[in-house]
Design a protein around this motif. Structure first.
Motif, short mmCIF file in Angstrom:
data_model
loop_
_atom_site.label_atom_id
_atom_site.label_comp_id
_atom_site.label_asym_id
_atom_site.label_seq_id
_atom_site.Cartn_x
_atom_site.Cartn_y
_atom_site.Cartn_z
N LEU A 137 0.83 -1.21 0.00
CA LEU A 137 0.00 0.00 0.00
C LEU A 137 0.86 1.26 0.00
N ASP A 138 1.97 1.25 0.76
CA ASP A 138 2.85 2.41 0.79
C ASP A 138 3.46 2.68 -0.58
N ASN A 192 0.82 4.25 -2.81
CA ASN A 192 0.62 5.67 -2.52
C ASN A 192 1.79 6.51 -3.03
N LYS A 193 3.01 6.03 -2.87
CA LYS A 193 4.19 6.78 -3.33
C LYS A 193 4.17 6.95 -4.85
N ALA A 218 1.55 6.81 -6.85
CA ALA A 218 0.43 7.68 -7.22
C ALA A 218 0.78 9.14 -7.00
N VAL A 219 1.37 9.45 -5.85
CA VAL A 219 1.74 10.84 -5.55
C VAL A 219 2.81 11.33 -6.51
N LYS A 232 -3.91 11.85 -6.35
CA LYS A 232 -4.21 11.83 -4.92
C LYS A 232 -4.95 10.54 -4.59
N PRO A 233 -4.33 9.67 -3.79
CA PRO A 233 -5.02 8.43 -3.40
C PRO A 233 -6.27 8.75 -2.59
N ASP A 234 -7.30 7.95 -2.77
CA ASP A 234 -8.58 8.13 -2.08
C ASP A 234 -8.79 6.92 -1.17
N GLU A 235 -8.94 7.17 0.13
CA GLU A 235 -9.17 6.07 1.06
C GLU A 235 -10.61 6.13 1.53
#
Length: 179
Positions: free
Chosen positions: A82-83, A86-87, A89-90, A95-98
């Motif tokens: 998951l990390d 997110n990295k 995507a950024v 912007k990741p959506d949780e």
């Protein structure tokens, strides 16, 4: 679609106009009314380069945007955690959506059908979808499962289990009898 309906109505009214400069009766359309006017007559012809250039350019841009979206989704889908997801995507400017508390019948963004969400339900905690999920409107999603809360099968369920079974059985009987 209201725009195509409006165009159809205006075309119908426009065919009744005979000479350049003629003005037709007002026509009710969405958010108001329109007054058609016969401006010029153009006989059928093969379109010139200038006439189709804008359409071709727009189609190319749309196709290229879809390709770029799929490429970016595939890059994000290469993440193993998951990390990492997110990295990546950024770094791509996204912007990741949780989302918390998504139930089995809830949509996950544009994934509104059971078939679209099926691969998400198979994920383990911390796992990322290896292939991007293509939605009905040509969007791509990469999903990682943060946490999972299984159904509570404790005392409350055990108390209601018999009544639930009986209700479902009664519903099936009713269907059979009415059929």
């Amino acid at each position: 679609d209201s725009d195509s309906a409006t165009q159809s109505v205006l075309e119908d009214v426009g065919t009744s106009l005979q000479n350049a400069g003629d003005i037709g009766d007002s026509v009710n359309i969405k958010d108001g009314f329109a007054v058609p006017q016969y401006v010029e007559k153009r006989d059928p012809h093969d379109p010139t380069f200038d006439e189709v250039r804008a359409k071709v350019e727009q189609r190319y841009r749309d196709d290229r945007a879809k390709q770029m979206a799929e490429e970016r989704a595939r890059q994000i889908g290469q993440a193993k955690t998951l990390d990492d997801m997110n990295k990546i995507a950024v770094s791509l400017g996204l912007k990741p959506d949780e989302r918390a508390g998504v139930g089995e019948s809830d949509s996950i963004g544009p994934l509104t059908t059971e078939e679209g969400r099926a691969s998400v339900y198979k994920l383990n905690v911390g796992q990322v979808t290896s292939e991007p999920l293509k939605t009905e409107n040509d969007h791509y999603m990469v999903i990682g499962l943060v946490a999972r809360k299984d159904a509570d099968m404790g005392e409350a369920f055990q108390k209601e289990k018999k009544s639930l079974e009986q209700r479902l059985l009664d519903e099936k009987r009713n269907v059979v009898f009415t059929t």
